[in-house]
Design a protein around this motif. Structure first.
Motif, PDB file in Angstrom:
ATOM      1  N   TYR A   1       0.821  -1.201   0.000  1.00  0.00           N
ATOM      2  CA  TYR A   1       0.000   0.000   0.000  1.00  0.00           C
ATOM      3  C   TYR A   1       0.860   1.258   0.000  1.00  0.00           C
ATOM      4  CZ  TYR A   1      -3.803  -3.085   1.464  1.00  0.00           C
ATOM      5  OH  TYR A   1      -4.736  -4.091   1.542  1.00  0.00           O
ATOM      6  N   ALA A   2       0.352   2.289  -0.611  1.00  0.00           N
ATOM      7  CA  ALA A   2       0.950   3.607  -0.448  1.00  0.00           C
ATOM      8  C   ALA A   2       0.735   4.056   0.995  1.00  0.00           C
ATOM      9  CB  ALA A   2       0.308   4.601  -1.406  1.00  0.00           C
ATOM     10  N   ASP A   3       1.679   4.786   1.531  1.00  0.00           N
ATOM     11  CA  ASP A   3       1.572   5.222   2.921  1.00  0.00           C
ATOM     12  C   ASP A   3       0.295   6.021   3.174  1.00  0.00           C
ATOM     13  OD1 ASP A   3       5.154   5.856   3.419  1.00  0.00           O
ATOM     14  OD2 ASP A   3       3.966   4.023   3.583  1.00  0.00           O
ATOM     15  N   SER A   4      -0.135   6.772   2.190  1.00  0.00           N
ATOM     16  CA  SER A   4      -1.289   7.659   2.369  1.00  0.00           C
ATOM     17  C   SER A   4      -2.602   6.908   2.535  1.00  0.00           C
ATOM     18  CB  SER A   4      -1.392   8.618   1.186  1.00  0.00           C
ATOM     19  OG  SER A   4      -1.529   7.901  -0.026  1.00  0.00           O
ATOM     20  N   VAL A   5      -2.629   5.631   2.180  1.00  0.00           N
ATOM     21  CA  VAL A   5      -3.891   4.886   2.260  1.00  0.00           C
ATOM     22  C   VAL A   5      -3.837   3.733   3.255  1.00  0.00           C
ATOM     23  CG1 VAL A   5      -4.363   5.482  -0.152  1.00  0.00           C
ATOM     24  CG2 VAL A   5      -3.420   3.218   0.399  1.00  0.00           C
ATOM     25  N   LYS A   6      -2.693   3.496   3.845  1.00  0.00           N
ATOM     26  CA  LYS A   6      -2.568   2.389   4.802  1.00  0.00           C
ATOM     27  C   LYS A   6      -3.565   2.566   5.947  1.00  0.00           C
ATOM     28  CE  LYS A   6       2.259   1.105   4.034  1.00  0.00           C
ATOM     29  NZ  LYS A   6       3.647   1.126   4.573  1.00  0.00           N
ATOM     30  N   GLY A   7      -4.232   1.471   6.285  1.00  0.00           N
ATOM     31  CA  GLY A   7      -5.210   1.507   7.362  1.00  0.00           C
ATOM     32  C   GLY A   7      -6.591   1.945   6.930  1.00  0.00           C
ATOM     33  N   ARG A   8      -6.712   2.456   5.711  1.00  0.00           N
ATOM     34  CA  ARG A   8      -8.016   2.901   5.213  1.00  0.00           C
ATOM     35  C   ARG A   8      -8.483   2.081   4.009  1.00  0.00           C
ATOM     36  NH1 ARG A   8      -8.482   7.820   3.039  1.00  0.00           N
ATOM     37  NH2 ARG A   8      -6.310   7.958   2.344  1.00  0.00           N
ATOM     38  N   PHE A   9      -7.561   1.675   3.162  1.00  0.00           N
ATOM     39  CA  PHE A   9      -7.889   0.928   1.945  1.00  0.00           C
ATOM     40  C   PHE A   9      -7.461  -0.528   2.108  1.00  0.00           C
ATOM     41  CE2 PHE A   9      -7.574   4.658  -1.332  1.00  0.00           C
ATOM     42  CZ  PHE A   9      -8.428   5.406  -0.533  1.00  0.00           C
ATOM     43  N   THR A  10      -8.223  -1.422   1.492  1.00  0.00           N
ATOM     44  CA  THR A  10      -7.879  -2.839   1.486  1.00  0.00           C
ATOM     45  C   THR A  10      -8.016  -3.380   0.070  1.00  0.00           C
ATOM     46  OG1 THR A  10      -8.694  -3.105   3.755  1.00  0.00           O
ATOM     47  CG2 THR A  10      -8.379  -5.104   2.444  1.00  0.00           C
ATOM     48  N   ILE A  11      -6.954  -3.993  -0.414  1.00  0.00           N
ATOM     49  CA  ILE A  11      -6.974  -4.590  -1.748  1.00  0.00           C
ATOM     50  C   ILE A  11      -7.147  -6.088  -1.619  1.00  0.00           C
ATOM     51  CG2 ILE A  11      -4.445  -4.862  -1.884  1.00  0.00           C
ATOM     52  CD1 ILE A  11      -4.683  -4.111  -4.881  1.00  0.00           C
ATOM     53  N   SER A  12      -7.873  -6.674  -2.554  1.00  0.00           N
ATOM     54  CA  SER A  12      -8.050  -8.123  -2.585  1.00  0.00           C
ATOM     55  C   SER A  12      -8.166  -8.561  -4.039  1.00  0.00           C
ATOM     56  CB  SER A  12      -9.290  -8.538  -1.789  1.00  0.00           C
ATOM     57  OG  SER A  12     -10.457  -7.938  -2.316  1.00  0.00           O
ATOM     58  N   ARG A  13      -8.029  -9.849  -4.274  1.00  0.00           N
ATOM     59  CA  ARG A  13      -8.138 -10.344  -5.648  1.00  0.00           C
ATOM     60  C   ARG A  13      -8.765 -11.720  -5.658  1.00  0.00           C
ATOM     61  NH1 ARG A  13      -2.243 -10.887  -8.235  1.00  0.00           N
ATOM     62  NH2 ARG A  13      -3.314 -12.139  -9.832  1.00  0.00           N
ATOM     63  N   ASP A  14      -9.322 -12.037  -6.802  1.00  0.00           N
ATOM     64  CA  ASP A  14      -9.894 -13.349  -7.049  1.00  0.00           C
ATOM     65  C   ASP A  14      -9.141 -13.915  -8.251  1.00  0.00           C
ATOM     66  OD1 ASP A  14     -11.405 -15.524  -7.963  1.00  0.00           O
ATOM     67  OD2 ASP A  14     -13.278 -14.643  -7.277  1.00  0.00           O
ATOM     68  N   ASN A  15      -8.222 -14.828  -8.004  1.00  0.00           N
ATOM     69  CA  ASN A  15      -7.387 -15.344  -9.089  1.00  0.00           C
ATOM     70  C   ASN A  15      -8.206 -16.127 -10.122  1.00  0.00           C
ATOM     71  OD1 ASN A  15      -4.981 -14.285  -8.033  1.00  0.00           O
ATOM     72  ND2 ASN A  15      -4.696 -16.067  -6.704  1.00  0.00           N
ATOM     73  N   ALA A  16      -9.228 -16.817  -9.652  1.00  0.00           N
ATOM     74  CA  ALA A  16     -10.051 -17.606 -10.581  1.00  0.00           C
ATOM     75  C   ALA A  16     -10.801 -16.716 -11.559  1.00  0.00           C
ATOM     76  CB  ALA A  16     -11.024 -18.474  -9.796  1.00  0.00           C
ATOM     77  N   GLU A  17     -11.155 -15.514 -11.104  1.00  0.00           N
ATOM     78  CA  GLU A  17     -11.910 -14.585 -11.940  1.00  0.00           C
ATOM     79  C   GLU A  17     -11.026 -13.509 -12.567  1.00  0.00           C
ATOM     80  OE1 GLU A  17     -15.106 -14.833 -12.676  1.00  0.00           O
ATOM     81  OE2 GLU A  17     -15.290 -16.658 -11.463  1.00  0.00           O
ATOM     82  N   ASN A  18      -9.731 -13.549 -12.290  1.00  0.00           N
ATOM     83  CA  ASN A  18      -8.819 -12.489 -12.756  1.00  0.00           C
ATOM     84  C   ASN A  18      -9.359 -11.108 -12.393  1.00  0.00           C
ATOM     85  OD1 ASN A  18      -6.962 -14.291 -13.938  1.00  0.00           O
ATOM     86  ND2 ASN A  18      -8.184 -14.382 -15.813  1.00  0.00           N
ATOM     87  N   ALA A  19      -9.755 -10.980 -11.141  1.00  0.00           N
ATOM     88  CA  ALA A  19     -10.366  -9.740 -10.676  1.00  0.00           C
ATOM     89  C   ALA A  19      -9.601  -9.183  -9.478  1.00  0.00           C
ATOM     90  CB  ALA A  19     -11.817  -9.972 -10.297  1.00  0.00           C
ATOM     91  N   VAL A  20      -9.662  -7.876  -9.347  1.00  0.00           N
ATOM     92  CA  VAL A  20      -9.037  -7.202  -8.209  1.00  0.00           C
ATOM     93  C   VAL A  20     -10.019  -6.164  -7.680  1.00  0.00           C
ATOM     94  CG1 VAL A  20      -7.867  -5.455  -9.660  1.00  0.00           C
ATOM     95  CG2 VAL A  20      -6.934  -6.037  -7.399  1.00  0.00           C
ATOM     96  N   TYR A  21      -9.998  -5.974  -6.371  1.00  0.00           N
ATOM     97  CA  TYR A  21     -10.942  -5.087  -5.709  1.00  0.00           C
ATOM     98  C   TYR A  21     -10.186  -4.123  -4.795  1.00  0.00           C
ATOM     99  CZ  TYR A  21     -13.760  -9.027  -7.157  1.00  0.00           C
ATOM    100  OH  TYR A  21     -14.325 -10.037  -7.897  1.00  0.00           O
ATOM    101  N   LEU A  22     -10.787  -2.966  -4.566  1.00  0.00           N
ATOM    102  CA  LEU A  22     -10.207  -2.000  -3.641  1.00  0.00           C
ATOM    103  C   LEU A  22     -11.335  -1.450  -2.773  1.00  0.00           C
ATOM    104  CD1 LEU A  22      -7.509  -0.585  -2.876  1.00  0.00           C
ATOM    105  CD2 LEU A  22      -8.272   1.336  -4.298  1.00  0.00           C
TER     106      LEU A  22
END
Length: 115
Positions: A58-79
């Motif tokens: 994470y960029a320092d400016s978003v740590k603790g506020r943003f969460t990234i995740s992904r679904d490898n089966a769907e080739n998807a990423v979320y924020l």
């Protein structure tokens, strides 16, 4: 390869938004997927990225506020973006990086945070 991003919009400071991005096409050897943002006249900057084994950065400016995740089966990423601030206002781009060094970009989705 196409990346389709969605989920941007207008929200008040302190609110939340969730960005989604799905990749389609002939995709081989995906390495990281992530999100970048860019304001007019400024360089595109990394917000967060995540490996195939879900190691997130994470960029320092978003740590603790943003969460990234992904679904490898769907080739998807979320924020998931919580406690949004006016300075988070930007166009957000999803990114797919392959093991052979190619980068693919989504079309960008606008996030506007009002004070």
């Amino acid at each position: 390869v196409q990346l389709q991003a969605s989920g941007g919009g207008l929200v008040q400071a302190g609110g939340s938004l969730r960005l989604s991005c799905a990749a389609s096409g002939n995709i081989y050897r995906i390495d990281t997927m992530g999100w970048y943002r860019q304001a007019p006249g400024k360089q595109r900057e990394l917000v967060a990225d995540i490996t195939t084994t879900s190691i997130a950065n994470y960029a320092d400016s978003v740590k603790g506020r943003f969460t990234i995740s992904r679904d490898n089966a769907e080739n998807a990423v979320y924020l998931q973006m919580n406690n949004l601030k006016p300075e988070d206002t930007d166009v957000y781009y999803c990114n797919l990086h392959t093991w052979v060094g190619r980068d693919y970009w989504g079309q960008g989705t606008l996030v506007t945070v009002s004070s």
